[in-house]
Design an enzyme around this catalytic site. Structure first.
Site, mmCIF file in Angstrom:
data_model
loop_
_atom_site.group_PDB
_atom_site.id
_atom_site.type_symbol
_atom_site.label_atom_id
_atom_site.label_comp_id
_atom_site.label_asym_id
_atom_site.label_seq_id
_atom_site.Cartn_x
_atom_site.Cartn_y
_atom_site.Cartn_z
ATOM 1 N N HIS A 78 34.018 -7.974 54.963
ATOM 2 C CA HIS A 78 35.363 -7.476 54.668
ATOM 3 C C HIS A 78 36.449 -8.290 55.378
ATOM 4 O O HIS A 78 37.506 -8.549 54.801
ATOM 5 C CB HIS A 78 35.484 -5.984 55.004
ATOM 6 N N HIS A 235 35.839 -2.739 44.914
ATOM 7 C CA HIS A 235 35.190 -3.072 46.188
ATOM 8 C C HIS A 235 34.126 -4.159 45.989
ATOM 9 O O HIS A 235 33.923 -5.002 46.872
ATOM 10 C CB HIS A 235 34.573 -1.838 46.863
ATOM 11 N N ASP A 239 33.843 -7.597 48.066
ATOM 12 C CA ASP A 239 32.619 -8.114 48.714
ATOM 13 C C ASP A 239 32.293 -9.518 48.214
ATOM 14 O O ASP A 239 31.895 -10.388 49.003
ATOM 15 C CB ASP A 239 31.423 -7.197 48.398
ATOM 16 N N HIS A 262 25.248 -8.147 47.563
ATOM 17 C CA HIS A 262 25.278 -9.214 48.577
ATOM 18 C C HIS A 262 24.213 -10.288 48.362
ATOM 19 O O HIS A 262 24.490 -11.469 48.502
ATOM 20 C CB HIS A 262 25.126 -8.620 49.971
HETATM 21 ZN ZN LIG Z 1 31.731 -4.078 51.202
#
Ligand SMILES: [Zn+2]
Length: 313
Positions: A78, A235, A239, A262
């Site tokens: 973040h 969001h 990311d 991720h």
């Molecule tokens: Zn995140």
């Protein structure tokens, strides 16, 4: 096309790490041109440091973790997203713990922090990686591709069997203004059954409704609701911006993500590095400000080439 940027002055914030539950203070310092983003921690006898580069990524599925020589920093995505979203190229991130504070679970506290001190332009041109051939990673159900494009762009879609999410798609044009207004404030989200599983494994110890949107079977547990009706997909864009910054260079291309996360984001960074035929490097020449193909590769940058200012020691 413009020169590199750093912060005008150092600035700090404190909070609790989402996974460790430990209190930590992060101080963002200005850094010389061509430094990139480097995390460091001072102890009594030494300074540990780790550049925010993909080669230092540690395998963690819940958050982005980097480490070097025994120094490990969790949940870097973040603050890295805030730096990349505001187009800050160079910064030292001093941390007195091993996890970046979660604050409210979004990038907005870091954006506000950087804006209070402001950014300054440096004397070196910014180098861009321009995609010239498509690349893709992942599989049919979780995918991320990048295509040649005149301007940077992200199209992200998610699909969850939850009445408050279902199908969400967001298209981000990667401008600073759009990042500040529409991406930075989007918070981390999790499902209640996942949160309970994490707690049983001793993870997510700093997680609460103060820093995470928690979805129950049919609703949202946070009393004040969503900041955006499609906060979850925003969001994911946040990311992705943070994870892509582990390339160490801004990309001109159109990223198209579907149900990625991720690990898929990191696979894309690796795919870009492993396929140099898919991109060229560009920067603005000092003489004529025209687009020039930049000779030589800026990565992977050995630590000996990363400027280390005297004040760290
Ligand atoms: Zn995140």
């Amino acid at each position: 096309m413009r020169n590199q940027k750093t912060l005008a002055h150092p600035t700090s914030l404190s909070g609790i790490g989402l996974h460790s539950g430990q209190a930590a203070t992060i101080t963002i310092h200005p850094a010389p041109a061509d430094t990139g983003v480097v995390f460091y921690q001072k102890t009594t006898n030494t300074v540990h440091s780790c550049p925010a580069f993909i080669k230092h990524l540690r395998p963690m599925d819940l958050c982005t973790t980097i480490g070097l020589n025994g120094f490990q920093i969790q949940t870097v995505e973040h603050v890295l997203s805030a730096l990349a979203g505001l187009e800050i190229d160079n910064a030292y991130l001093e941390l007195d713990g091993n996890e970046v504070p979660a604050v409210d679970g979004s990038a907005a506290p870091f954006v506000n922090l950087i804006q209070t001190v402001g950014a300054v332009e440096q004397d070196q041109p910014r180098t861009y990686l321009k995609i010239v051939q498509p690349l893709s990673v992942g599989n049919d159900s979780r995918s991320l591709a990048v295509y040649p494009s005149a301007l940077p762009k992200i199209s992200y879609s998610i699909d969850y069997p939850h009445p408050l999410i279902q199908n969400q798609t967001y298209i981000h044009d990667c401008s600073i203004k759009e990042f500040e207004q529409n991406i930075a404030g989007a918070r981390t989200f999790a499902f209640r059954h996942e949160v309970e599983l994490l707690w049983s494994r001793g993870l997510g110890m700093g997680g609460s409704l103060e820093n995470t949107l928690v979805l129950s079977e049919t609703g949202l547990m946070n009393e004040n609701g969503f900041r955006f009706h499609d906060e979850c997909v925003r969001h994911k864009v946040l990311d992705l911006i943070g994870d892509l910054s582990l390339l160490g260079i801004p990309v001109i291309g159109h990223f198209v993500a579907h149900r990625a996360g991720h690990s898929v984001h990191a696979q894309m960074v690796k795919a870009i590095l492993e396929n140099p035929e898919a991109w060229i490097l560009l920067n603005s020449s000092d003489e004529d400000r025209s687009m020039m193909v930049h000779a030589g590769s800026p990565f992977p940058k050995p630590m000996s080439e990363v400027p280390q200012p005297a004040y760290l020691y």
